[in-house]
Design an enzyme around this catalytic site. Structure first.
Site, mmCIF file in Angstrom:
data_model
loop_
_atom_site.group_PDB
_atom_site.id
_atom_site.type_symbol
_atom_site.label_atom_id
_atom_site.label_comp_id
_atom_site.label_asym_id
_atom_site.label_seq_id
_atom_site.Cartn_x
_atom_site.Cartn_y
_atom_site.Cartn_z
ATOM 1 N N HIS A 128 0.635 -1.261 -0.038
ATOM 2 C CA HIS A 128 -0.300 -0.105 -0.201
ATOM 3 C C HIS A 128 0.461 0.440 -0.235
ATOM 4 O O HIS A 128 0.323 2.098 -0.842
ATOM 5 C CB HIS A 128 -0.977 -0.116 0.905
ATOM 6 C CG HIS A 128 -1.868 1.141 1.466
ATOM 7 N ND1 HIS A 128 -2.901 1.573 0.988
ATOM 8 C CD2 HIS A 128 -1.449 2.706 1.654
ATOM 9 C CE1 HIS A 128 -3.310 2.648 1.058
ATOM 10 N NE2 HIS A 128 -2.791 3.297 1.876
ATOM 11 N N GLU A 129 1.714 1.081 1.034
ATOM 12 C CA GLU A 129 2.807 2.534 0.572
ATOM 13 C C GLU A 129 3.592 2.776 -0.438
ATOM 14 O O GLU A 129 3.303 3.837 -0.987
ATOM 15 C CB GLU A 129 3.678 2.459 2.389
ATOM 16 C CG GLU A 129 3.008 2.659 3.716
ATOM 17 C CD GLU A 129 1.831 3.822 3.788
ATOM 18 O OE1 GLU A 129 2.354 5.065 3.422
ATOM 19 O OE2 GLU A 129 0.834 3.743 4.329
ATOM 20 N N HIS A 132 1.239 4.676 -3.234
ATOM 21 C CA HIS A 132 1.240 5.622 -3.296
ATOM 22 C C HIS A 132 2.124 6.381 -3.773
ATOM 23 O O HIS A 132 2.561 7.444 -5.022
ATOM 24 C CB HIS A 132 1.219 6.215 -1.184
ATOM 25 C CG HIS A 132 -0.107 6.091 -0.831
ATOM 26 N ND1 HIS A 132 -1.197 6.709 -0.836
ATOM 27 C CD2 HIS A 132 -0.101 5.928 0.693
ATOM 28 C CE1 HIS A 132 -1.841 6.325 -0.703
ATOM 29 N NE2 HIS A 132 -1.537 6.205 0.385
HETATM 30 ZN ZN LIG Z 1 -2.151 5.185 2.802
#
Ligand SMILES: [Zn+2]
Length: 260
Positions: A128-129, A132
């Site tokens: 997820h990170e 980004h």
């Molecule tokens: Zn996030």
């Protein structure tokens, strides 16, 4: 002629928006992008340097190995070649958080490790990170901030400010936009997109994306412990919509999953 100046600035803003759109890999979403990736990576490097000056880096070799092991596999799965990846573990047992700065600088707080529980749980967090950064959400936020500030400059020009001041204001708009972009949390669209891409990256890296569901359940449980406020959950609310979206993306992600 104030109205003429306003007109020129409006055209400038419109041109910037048209010139400054690009498409996010895999999801195909069109995003506003007024800065180059090189600029974004440079800003990321500066922010990372600042962060490292203040952060208390963990000396636990097991935590460090875990974060490198999982992080490097996710990073490789993204196929991103112009990033210089770095992974650091921050010794803060009460902080349930992690982030990835543009350019591939990743920090994981020790507080999130018990919630992640194992390699696959951590792969959810890092997928997820890192998503980004790959989707350039930092650059997008900066661009939105710049645009908002340019709108304000246009307004002040319309009110009849002199040209040198307008030029100065445009420069300030970029500065302010950059600050806003790096400080504020991501928006809902960006969060959903990071969930979506994160599932694909973890699957490509050989982590079962179905395990994401149980990770979010553990995160929810951790949020009930008031002595450890989870930053990660406050910026990533575990809503029902979110869980439904993740379930809907799982079949797509599983196509990339070939086992561990
Ligand atoms: Zn996030």
């Amino acid at each position: 002629m104030p109205s003429k100046r306003f007109g020129v600035l409006t055209i400038l803003v419109i041109l910037l928006v048209f010139a400054g759109c690009q498409t996010v890999p895999l999801t195909g979403r069109s995003q506003l992008m007024l800065i180059s990736e090189e600029q974004e990576i440079k800003m990321g490097q500066a922010a990372w340097k600042d962060f490292l000056k203040k952060a208390k880096i963990s000396t636990d070799p097991r935590a460090d190995e875990l974060v490198h092991r999982v992080g490097e596999r996710i990073a490789a799965a993204t196929g991103k070649r112009n990033y210089q990846w770095e992974f650091k573990v921050v010794a803060e047992d009460k902080t349930i958080n992690a982030f990835c700065i543009p350019g591939g600088k990743v920090a994981v707080y020790t507080g999130i490790l018990p919630v992640a529980k194992d390699d696959t749980g951590l792969a959810t967090v890092l997928g997820h990170e890192i998503a980004h950064a790959i989707a350039r959400h930092g650059g997008e936020r900066v661009s939105e901030g710049v645009l908002a500030q340019l709108g304000a400059v246009g307004l002040s020009a319309a009110l009849g400010r002199g040209d040198p001041q307008t030029v100065q204001s445009v420069n300030q708009a970029f500065g302010l936009g950059v600050n806003v972009g790096f400080i504020l949390p991501f928006g809902r669209t960006q969060e959903s997109e990071a969930d979506h891409l994160g599932l694909i990256f973890m699957a490509k890296a050989g982590y079962d994306p179905r395990a994401t569901i149980s990770f979010w359940q553990r995160m929810e449980a951790a949020s009930k412990d008031k002595s450890r406020p989870p930053e990660f959950l406050s910026t990533h609310p575990n809503s029902q919509t979110r869980m439904e979206q993740i379930r809907a993306w799982l079949p797509e992600a599983l196509k990339y999953y070939q086992g561990n």
